[in-house]
Design a protein around this motif. Structure first.
Motif, PDB file in Angstrom:
ATOM      1  N   GLY A 186      48.025  47.903  42.240  1.00 26.92           N
ATOM      2  CA  GLY A 186      46.693  48.101  43.448  1.00 26.92           C
ATOM      3  C   GLY A 186      47.169  49.359  44.144  1.00 26.92           C
ATOM      4  N   TRP A 246      41.657  47.547  43.527  1.00 31.82           N
ATOM      5  CA  TRP A 246      40.798  46.356  43.225  1.00 31.82           C
ATOM      6  C   TRP A 246      39.684  46.170  44.391  1.00 31.82           C
ATOM      7  CZ3 TRP A 246      41.675  43.374  47.350  1.00 31.82           C
ATOM      8  CH2 TRP A 246      42.757  43.356  47.941  1.00 31.82           C
ATOM      9  N   LYS A 278      44.379  39.305  44.236  1.00 29.56           N
ATOM     10  CA  LYS A 278      45.111  40.644  44.426  1.00 29.56           C
ATOM     11  C   LYS A 278      45.609  40.810  45.818  1.00 29.56           C
ATOM     12  CE  LYS A 278      43.936  41.612  40.475  1.00 29.56           C
ATOM     13  NZ  LYS A 278      44.954  41.598  39.290  1.00 29.56           N
ATOM     14  N   LEU A 306      35.019  43.565  40.590  1.00 31.36           N
ATOM     15  CA  LEU A 306      35.624  42.273  40.627  1.00 31.36           C
ATOM     16  C   LEU A 306      35.105  41.048  41.358  1.00 31.36           C
ATOM     17  CD1 LEU A 306      39.177  43.591  41.316  1.00 31.36           C
ATOM     18  CD2 LEU A 306      38.049  43.497  39.005  1.00 31.36           C
ATOM     19  N   THR A 339      39.766  38.996  43.913  1.00 36.02           N
ATOM     20  CA  THR A 339      40.428  39.417  45.278  1.00 36.02           C
ATOM     21  C   THR A 339      41.410  38.479  45.940  1.00 36.02           C
ATOM     22  OG1 THR A 339      38.817  38.935  47.004  1.00 36.02           O
ATOM     23  CG2 THR A 339      38.347  40.604  45.859  1.00 36.02           C
ATOM     24  N   ASN A 349      40.779  45.474  36.253  1.00 36.89           N
ATOM     25  CA  ASN A 349      42.290  45.418  36.644  1.00 36.89           C
ATOM     26  C   ASN A 349      42.987  46.614  36.141  1.00 36.89           C
ATOM     27  OD1 ASN A 349      41.770  42.647  37.463  1.00 36.89           O
ATOM     28  ND2 ASN A 349      43.103  41.742  36.000  1.00 36.89           N
TER      29      ASN A 349
END
Length: 440
Positions: A162, A287, A14, A6, A11, A356
């Protein structure tokens, strides 16, 4: 297939809930369940409908939207995509208070979900207006339930998640005489007590830090508790919540033993810490795999490993929802679009595009996901690993208004103060005092 990394900006969506920069008192509508009342009728098959979709960073929808419009030739979707989650959330809450300007389908990050659920009267009940195939069993039960307000109104369809595992540096553990195989290290990560005990041994042996940040561990520990910062009456629990007190004591004790690298998550110093081998272990939602690869760089390929063990059994950190604000003039069409985007078939495509991790039960059974490996982590079967971790997550913790702000704007700075030399008791008082201001 290789588990895709990613981008750094992803981030921030997330894992880092940035300050909204607005007072939540500007939004005083009372959350309520019940029916949606007057919902505009669906458009006819030959009636042209224009929808807007608002997301931030990477949801993996770029290739999906043309596909949806091909399937629905009378619908045009305009995608409003914002680079970072913090400005996006501030803009969303401002438009929510103003009563205009929101998209027909509005993405909400997990860290801001509690504030949105507190204003659930401003969103449509997807359980009432959504298509029949978007039933509860599409999602992991904890993901589905977290999208409801306290009266059971469903305001969000879950997108990604996550699930938590533990990532660690094999070479650094070996230097301290600790096991390095993903199976052999499981006892080290079985409980928070065993994790911090191993960290004390590591720090004493090497003189180096065991983990990156006290706040990162504390966040995971608090989220595992039956009750977090606020109870279901939205009353602050800090002074009576023994679980949070115990988590604070364990984390700050570890800081005192030299286990923390004292880095602020997502700062430049934290990013550099991966390349400089500044810490040996990392709380690792799905992630985070991409973050480690990007920040640690090619020179550390093969040195990192991931194990399907996490202190306390499991947990989740990150993920989002798609909502339909009452501002939408086409709520039924918007709900149908949100349901299609969060169907398992589409979520697997989003996973392939951005990494994801999906929250849908059938997606978690997909061979494409289960066979995903990552050469950077020694060809670990990361898809299968995180799918199993996702199933370990229990009942979702209730998140009251400003929960995310308490964690990121109060708890994290209080722990950073302890890392910089403040007494643990003083840091705790800083947390309590700051949380009281936000919980008023």
């Amino acid at each position: 297939m290789t588990f895709k990394g990613l981008t750094t900006v992803t981030t921030f969506r997330k894992g880092l809930v940035l300050a909204l920069g607005i007072t939540m008192t500007a939004l005083t509508a009372t959350a309520c369940g019940g029916g949606d009342g007057d919902v505009p009728a669906a458009a006819g098959p030959n009636e042209h409908v224009e929808l807007t979709l608002a997301t931030f960073t990477e949801f993996g929808y770029e290739a999906l939207l043309p596909e949806y419009q091909k399937l629905h030739p009378n619908i045009t979707v305009t995608h409003r995509k914002t680079g970072q989650g913090g400005p996006y959330a501030q803009d969303m809450m401002t438009k929510l208070a103003a009563g205009s300007g929101l998209a027909d389908v509005q993405a909400v990050e997990e860290g801001h979900l509690s504030d949105v659920l507190a204003k659930s009267s401003k969103f449509r009940d997807l359980g009432e207006i959504g298509p029949a195939d978007a039933a509860a069993d599409r999602w992991l039960s904890w993901k589905y339930e977290a999208g409801k307000d306290k009266n059971g109104k469903l305001i969000g369809y879950g997108t990604d998640i996550g699930p938590l595992a533990m990532c660690y540096r094999k070479d650094q553990l070996a230097a301290a005489g600790l096991p390095t195989d993903p199976e052999a290290v499981k006892p080290l990560f079985a409980t928070w007590d065993s994790y911090f005990t191993a960290g004390a041994q590591y720090a004493a042996k090497t003189g180096k830090a065991w983990f990156d940040s006290a706040a990162q561990n504390f966040n995971a520990m608090v989220n595992q508790l039956p009750v977090g910062y606020l109870d279901k009456d939205d009353k602050l629990t800090l002074e009576t919540n023994q679980g949070i007190k115990d988590a604070w004591q364990k984390v700050t004790d570890a800081v005192a033993k030299g286990e923390s690298a004292k880095l602020t998550a997502f700062s430049n110093e934290w990013n550099s810490g991966f390349r400089q081998s500044a810490f040996a272990t990392k709380v690792c939602p799905a992630w985070m795999i991409g973050v480690i690869k990007e920040q640690a760089g090619p020179g550390n390929a093969g040195k990192w490993a991931v194990t399907p063990a996490f202190p306390g059994g499991g947990g989740n950190w990150g993920g989002s929802y798609l909502t339909v604000p009452t501002q939408s003039k086409h709520p039924r069409e918007a709900a149908e679009l949100a349901a299609w985007l969060t169907a398992p078939e589409q979520q697997i495509k989003a996973f392939a595009a951005t990494g994801n991790f999906p929250s849908q039960t059938k997606a978690l059974e997909s061979p494409q996901l289960l066979n995903s490996t990552d050469a950077y982590f020694g060809n670990a079967k990361v898809g299968e690993l995180f799918a199993e971790q996702a199933k370990k997550v229990g009942k979702p913790q209730y998140k009251g208004p400003n929960d995310g702000q308490i964690q990121d704007n109060v708890a994290a700075p209080a722990l950073q103060a302890v890392e910089q030399g403040a007494a643990a008791a003083d840091g705790w008082q800083q947390l309590v005092d700051g949380a009281k201001k936000l919980a008023r």
